[in-house]
Design an enzyme around this catalytic site. Structure first.
Site, PDB file in Angstrom:
ATOM      1  N   TYR A   1       4.057   4.049   0.802  1.00 51.52           N
ATOM      2  CA  TYR A   1       4.785   4.683   1.908  1.00 51.52           C
ATOM      3  C   TYR A   1       5.872   3.689   2.339  1.00 51.52           C
ATOM      4  CZ  TYR A   1       5.428   8.350   5.318  1.00 51.52           C
ATOM      5  OH  TYR A   1       5.939   9.407   6.021  1.00 51.52           O
ATOM      6  N   LEU A   2       6.707   3.379   1.370  1.00 57.04           N
ATOM      7  CA  LEU A   2       7.607   2.232   1.476  1.00 57.04           C
ATOM      8  C   LEU A   2       8.698   2.411   2.523  1.00 57.04           C
ATOM      9  CD1 LEU A   2       8.046   1.457  -2.335  1.00 57.04           C
ATOM     10  CD2 LEU A   2       6.386   0.489  -0.722  1.00 57.04           C
TER      11      LEU A   2
ATOM     12  N   MET B   1       0.836  -1.207   0.000  1.00 52.88           N
ATOM     13  CA  MET B   1       0.000   0.000   0.000  1.00 52.88           C
ATOM     14  C   MET B   1       0.875   1.262   0.000  1.00 52.88           C
ATOM     15  SD  MET B   1      -3.451  -0.883   2.018  1.00 52.88           S
ATOM     16  CE  MET B   1      -2.898  -0.553   3.676  1.00 52.88           C
TER      17      MET B   1
ATOM     18  N   HIS C   1       9.136  -3.342   3.181  1.00 50.31           N
ATOM     19  CA  HIS C   1       8.695  -3.553   1.795  1.00 50.31           C
ATOM     20  C   HIS C   1       9.895  -3.861   0.897  1.00 50.31           C
ATOM     21  CE1 HIS C   1       5.555  -0.523   3.225  1.00 50.31           C
ATOM     22  NE2 HIS C   1       4.829  -1.553   2.898  1.00 50.31           N
TER      23      HIS C   1
ATOM     24  N   GLY D   1       5.107 -10.202   3.997  1.00 50.74           N
ATOM     25  CA  GLY D   1       5.879 -10.128   5.234  1.00 50.74           C
ATOM     26  C   GLY D   1       5.218 -10.902   6.371  1.00 50.74           C
TER      27      GLY D   1
ATOM     28  N   ASP E   1       2.613  -9.417   9.049  1.00 57.23           N
ATOM     29  CA  ASP E   1       1.179  -9.665   8.944  1.00 57.23           C
ATOM     30  C   ASP E   1       0.987 -11.174   8.790  1.00 57.23           C
ATOM     31  OD1 ASP E   1       0.091  -6.695   8.384  1.00 57.23           O
ATOM     32  OD2 ASP E   1       1.976  -6.979   7.340  1.00 57.23           O
TER      33      ASP E   1
ATOM     34  N   ILE F   1      11.020  -6.927   9.466  1.00 62.66           N
ATOM     35  CA  ILE F   1      12.137  -5.979   9.541  1.00 62.66           C
ATOM     36  C   ILE F   1      11.789  -4.944  10.621  1.00 62.66           C
ATOM     37  CG2 ILE F   1      13.535  -4.302   8.268  1.00 62.66           C
ATOM     38  CD1 ILE F   1      13.843  -7.168   7.204  1.00 62.66           C
TER      39      ILE F   1
ATOM     40  N   SER G   1       4.114   1.431   7.845  1.00 64.95           N
ATOM     41  CA  SER G   1       3.765   2.758   7.329  1.00 64.95           C
ATOM     42  C   SER G   1       3.015   3.547   8.393  1.00 64.95           C
ATOM     43  CB  SER G   1       2.895   2.627   6.078  1.00 64.95           C
ATOM     44  OG  SER G   1       3.517   1.772   5.151  1.00 64.95           O
TER      45      SER G   1
HETATM   46  P1  AMP Z   1       1.533  -2.871   3.510  1.00 67.09           P
HETATM   47  O1  AMP Z   1       2.041  -1.843   2.565  1.00 67.09           O
HETATM   48  O2  AMP Z   1       1.572  -2.472   4.938  1.00 67.09           O
HETATM   49  O3  AMP Z   1       0.194  -3.437   3.082  1.00 67.09           O
HETATM   50  O4  AMP Z   1       2.539  -4.094   3.420  1.00 67.09           O
HETATM   51  C1  AMP Z   1       2.877  -4.686   2.187  1.00 67.09           C
HETATM   52  C2  AMP Z   1       3.690  -5.935   2.460  1.00 67.09           C
HETATM   53  O5  AMP Z   1       4.861  -5.594   3.188  1.00 67.09           O
HETATM   54  C3  AMP Z   1       2.935  -6.986   3.298  1.00 67.09           C
HETATM   55  O6  AMP Z   1       3.236  -8.277   2.806  1.00 67.09           O
HETATM   56  C4  AMP Z   1       3.527  -6.784   4.665  1.00 67.09           C
HETATM   57  O7  AMP Z   1       3.475  -7.935   5.477  1.00 67.09           O
HETATM   58  C5  AMP Z   1       4.952  -6.409   4.338  1.00 67.09           C
HETATM   59  N1  AMP Z   1       5.568  -5.679   5.453  1.00 67.09           N
HETATM   60  C6  AMP Z   1       5.104  -4.551   6.050  1.00 67.09           C
HETATM   61  N2  AMP Z   1       5.902  -4.202   7.082  1.00 67.09           N
HETATM   62  C7  AMP Z   1       6.876  -5.135   7.141  1.00 67.09           C
HETATM   63  C8  AMP Z   1       8.010  -5.348   7.991  1.00 67.09           C
HETATM   64  N3  AMP Z   1       8.298  -4.526   8.997  1.00 67.09           N
HETATM   65  N4  AMP Z   1       8.798  -6.409   7.754  1.00 67.09           N
HETATM   66  C9  AMP Z   1       8.515  -7.266   6.739  1.00 67.09           C
HETATM   67  N5  AMP Z   1       7.480  -7.126   5.903  1.00 67.09           N
HETATM   68  C10 AMP Z   1       6.665  -6.086   6.101  1.00 67.09           C
END
Ligand code: AMP
Length: 282
Positions: free
Chosen positions: A32-33, A30, A37, A147, A150, A176, A186
């Site tokens: 705001y990398l 989503m 990510h 990741g 989640d 991470i 994010s």
């Molecule tokens: P999001 O943008 O929050 O929907 O996350 C996109 C992907 O990045 C999902 O598969 C998350 O599980 C993964 N992700 C988000 N934060 C982390 C993190 N701190 N470590 C590893 N993967 C992450």
């Protein structure tokens, strides 16, 4: 890096990749990398010939009182980070393209979505599985990267892929963290200075629980109460759940024997933070 803004452009690009006999990795996000990510994108780049990262703030996975409107967005910075990393394509669909007027088809994984985050976020998993399945159909990746932060989402996606016989390999990758242990997210952006300090208590609580289990503790009630004390210490956090459950079905345990998962969801200010770890008592 190719920037693809419509479903048709994305389909044409990935069709070409497959025609050329190359493997394709997909990293759905989503935006705001952050490094979490990017770790997924790096893994995709090291195992697949081509990598596409999608950025889409999916309205279907937000409840009516959640943060869809304020969810952080920083598209230009995201684009630069991915370009620097060497990602091959960035997919940026619009909500109108993904959910045109009259859209009415959803994917629902049962039982495991009733637990943990599913209890307080009723719409969430249905929105996640629907968008991920759409992305799989549009991009047709060989592998997709998610990741473990989640972890319930990861298991729900694995279940969907298994139940619907989808031809995509699901790769789960470790959480991470910031140097102080806070899982990158994010939504950490919402935290003020004092809240940021409170947020560290999630990781601290998980570590404390891991340590207790390593010392022989098996009572879930004891673990839960120790974790709650740490998290509520400063009076700034509101616990949604502290769960010690089995790592596949997320059913609550009373005693730890063998493998278990500890999962937390905690409101700190405007942010709802989640974290988890796996433990094993031998
Ligand atoms: P999001 O943008 O929050 O929907 O996350 C996109 C992907 O990045 C999902 O598969 C998350 O599980 C993964 N992700 C988000 N934060 C982390 C993190 N701190 N470590 C590893 N993967 C992450």
């Amino acid at each position: 890096m190719k920037v693809l803004k419509t479903i048709d452009e994305m389909k044409a690009w990935s069709r070409k990749v497959r025609q050329d006999g190359k493997t394709l990795g997909l990293v759905p996000t989503m935006g705001y990398l952050h490094e979490g990510h990017l770790s997924l994108a790096r893994q995709s780049m090291s195992t697949c010939d081509r990598t596409v990262v999608s950025i889409f703030v999916n309205p279907k996975q937000f409840g009516p009182n959640e943060d869809l409107d304020t969810y952080p967005r920083e598209l230009e910075a995201d684009r630069r980070q991915l370009e620097r990393l060497g990602v091959d394509a960035l997919f940026l669909p619009t909500a109108d393209d993904m959910y045109p007027k009259g859209f009415q088809t959803y994917v629902h994984v049962e039982e495991i979505t009733d637990q943990l985050c599913g209890k307080s976020r009723r719409e969430f998993f249905r929105g996640v599985t629907t968008i991920v399945l759409k992305l799989f159909h549009i991009v047709q990746p060989h592998s997709a990267f998610f990741g473990e932060k989640d972890r319930q989402q990861l298991e729900v996606i694995r279940k969907m892929v298994d139940d619907l016989n989808l031809d995509v390999e699901i790769v789960g990758l470790p959480i991470i963290r910031e140097p102080d242990g806070l899982a990158m997210s994010s939504r950490n952006q919402y935290l003020g200075k004092a809240e940021r300090k409170t947020a560290q208590s999630l990781h601290e609580a998980l570590q404390q629980a891991q340590q207790l289990v390593a010392q022989g503790e098996s009572s879930v009630a004891t673990l839960r109460s120790r974790m709650r004390t740490i998290i509520e210490r400063e009076g700034r956090a509101q616990v949604d759940y502290i769960s010690v459950c089995d790592p596949q079905h997320f059913e609550e345990l009373e005693e730890i024997q063998g493998k278990a998962m500890i999962a937390l969801a905690v409101h700190v200010g405007k942010a709802r933070l989640i974290d988890n770890c796996l433990i094993e008592r031998i």
